[in-house]
Design a protein around this motif. Structure first.
Motif, PDB file in Angstrom:
ATOM      1  N   LYS A  68       0.821  -1.213   0.000  1.00 20.00           N
ATOM      2  CA  LYS A  68       0.000   0.000   0.000  1.00 20.00           C
ATOM      3  C   LYS A  68       0.853   1.259   0.000  1.00 20.00           C
ATOM      4  O   LYS A  68       0.409   2.324  -0.451  1.00 20.00           O
ATOM      5  N   THR A  69       2.059   1.150   0.479  1.00 23.00           N
ATOM      6  CA  THR A  69       2.930   2.329   0.542  1.00 23.00           C
ATOM      7  C   THR A  69       3.217   2.874  -0.849  1.00 23.00           C
ATOM      8  O   THR A  69       3.175   4.088  -1.072  1.00 23.00           O
ATOM      9  N   VAL A  70       3.499   1.953  -1.762  1.00 22.56           N
ATOM     10  CA  VAL A  70       3.805   2.378  -3.133  1.00 22.56           C
ATOM     11  C   VAL A  70       2.662   2.083  -4.091  1.00 22.56           C
ATOM     12  O   VAL A  70       2.811   2.229  -5.313  1.00 22.56           O
ATOM     13  N   LYS A  71       1.512   1.679  -3.543  1.00 20.16           N
ATOM     14  CA  LYS A  71       0.319   1.405  -4.343  1.00 20.16           C
ATOM     15  C   LYS A  71       0.622   0.418  -5.470  1.00 20.16           C
ATOM     16  O   LYS A  71       0.441   0.712  -6.669  1.00 20.16           O
ATOM     17  N   HIS A  72       1.062  -0.738  -5.048  1.00 17.10           N
ATOM     18  CA  HIS A  72       1.489  -1.748  -6.006  1.00 17.10           C
ATOM     19  C   HIS A  72       1.018  -3.117  -5.529  1.00 17.10           C
ATOM     20  O   HIS A  72       1.053  -3.415  -4.331  1.00 17.10           O
ATOM     21  N   LEU A  73       0.561  -3.913  -6.468  1.00 13.17           N
ATOM     22  CA  LEU A  73       0.254  -5.294  -6.127  1.00 13.17           C
ATOM     23  C   LEU A  73       0.802  -6.220  -7.206  1.00 13.17           C
ATOM     24  O   LEU A  73       1.036  -5.785  -8.345  1.00 13.17           O
ATOM     25  N   SER A  74       1.044  -7.427  -6.811  1.00  9.20           N
ATOM     26  CA  SER A  74       1.590  -8.394  -7.754  1.00  9.20           C
ATOM     27  C   SER A  74       0.889  -9.738  -7.595  1.00  9.20           C
ATOM     28  O   SER A  74       0.375 -10.066  -6.523  1.00  9.20           O
ATOM     29  N   LEU A  75       0.887 -10.463  -8.683  1.00  9.29           N
ATOM     30  CA  LEU A  75       0.338 -11.821  -8.715  1.00  9.29           C
ATOM     31  C   LEU A  75       1.484 -12.763  -9.023  1.00  9.29           C
ATOM     32  O   LEU A  75       2.166 -12.591 -10.033  1.00  9.29           O
ATOM     33  N   GLN A  76       1.705 -13.697  -8.146  1.00 14.03           N
ATOM     34  CA  GLN A  76       2.758 -14.673  -8.350  1.00 14.03           C
ATOM     35  C   GLN A  76       2.124 -16.028  -8.623  1.00 14.03           C
ATOM     36  O   GLN A  76       1.261 -16.472  -7.878  1.00 14.03           O
ATOM     37  N   ILE A  77       2.577 -16.652  -9.686  1.00 19.15           N
ATOM     38  CA  ILE A  77       2.099 -17.986 -10.048  1.00 19.15           C
ATOM     39  C   ILE A  77       3.272 -18.943  -9.899  1.00 19.15           C
ATOM     40  O   ILE A  77       4.309 -18.771 -10.555  1.00 19.15           O
ATOM     41  N   ALA A  78       3.116 -19.917  -9.055  1.00 23.06           N
ATOM     42  CA  ALA A  78       4.184 -20.888  -8.830  1.00 23.06           C
ATOM     43  C   ALA A  78       4.109 -22.021  -9.845  1.00 23.06           C
ATOM     44  O   ALA A  78       3.021 -22.429 -10.267  1.00 23.06           O
ATOM     45  N   ALA A  79       5.286 -22.487 -10.248  1.00 19.02           N
ATOM     46  CA  ALA A  79       5.375 -23.637 -11.168  1.00 19.02           C
ATOM     47  C   ALA A  79       4.416 -23.452 -12.347  1.00 19.02           C
ATOM     48  O   ALA A  79       3.490 -24.257 -12.560  1.00 19.02           O
TER      49      ALA A  79
END
Lengths: 115, 114
Positions: A68-79
């Motif tokens: 929230k500090t840098v207003k960023h989100l990520s989606l990580q997909i494993a394998a």
């Protein structure tokens, strides 16, 4: 105004590797975030969501991280698997929430998985 | 349980004509949303219907209109079609007004204006 942006329009990964798809949002008041997957010829499919009172949420092979500090989100997909090949969208409801419907979508990142 | 269904799958119209797109939400869902997905662009919010009434609309001209029927199915009408209206039109439904619940999308109607 409200905007949601993805950092890369395309991402190519090797089967079995981990994938990371990033998204930035502009409204610091946003408190709910959704990731959708859209396969060719289909409508978007809900993957995972996260609320602003969390930094991380895990699903099956997927993890969403929220900064929230840098207003960023990520989606990580494993394998990553060939079936993960699709366009991935992050989406943010636009306040005021009682107006509903105004889910702001990013432009999408097209994930290609090489066998 | 059937998901959100849209018809037709594909629609070809000429410029100036009218197009009608239909959507049946998941059983029990009262809110229906319409989105336009033009080539190379993200999903743009069009309209939101809830309990038979239009609750909100996006930044689209008035020739984009629709309605929601008593059974909660919905219709999107596009009048005086223009070439740039060519896009995938997606309908979604949810149990409430998207205040943080999952919304389900249909397969979309591919509208081509020639």
């Amino acid at each position: 105004g409200e905007s949601v942006g993805l950092h890369l329009p395309t991402l190519s990964v090797q089967e079995g590797d981990n994938s990371i798809i990033n998204c930035a949002y502009s409204n610091s008041a946003s408190d709910y975030f959704i990731w959708y997957k859209q396969e060719s010829g289909k409508g978007p499919q809900f993957i995972i969501d996260i609320r602003s009172n969390m930094d991380k949420r895990q699903g099956q092979r997927v993890t969403v991280l929220l900064n929230k500090t840098v207003k960023h989100l990520s989606l990580q997909i494993a394998a990553t698997q060939p079936g993960d090949s699709a366009v991935y969208f992050c989406a943010v409801p636009r306040p005021p929430y009682n107006q509903g419907g105004k889910l702001i979508f990013g432009q999408g990142t097209e994930l290609s998985v090489k066998p | 349980e059937a998901g959100v269904t849209q018809s037709p799958t594909h629609l070809i119209k000429t410029r100036g004509q009218q197009a009608t797109l239909r959507c049946s939400p998941i059983s029990g869902h009262t809110s229906v949303y319409w989105y336009q997905q033009a080539l190379g662009l993200g999903l743009q919010f069009l309209l939101w219907y809830d309990e038979g009434e239009e609750r909100n609309r996006g930044n689209f001209p008035p020739r984009f209109s629709g309605r929601q029927f008593p059974n909660y199915s919905s219709e999107l009408n596009v009048n005086a079609l223009e070439l740039e209206d060519s896009a995938l039109y997606l309908c979604a439904s949810s149990l409430d007004s998207w205040l943080g619940t999952e919304a389900f999308f249909g397969q979309g109607t591919r509208l081509t204006v020639v």
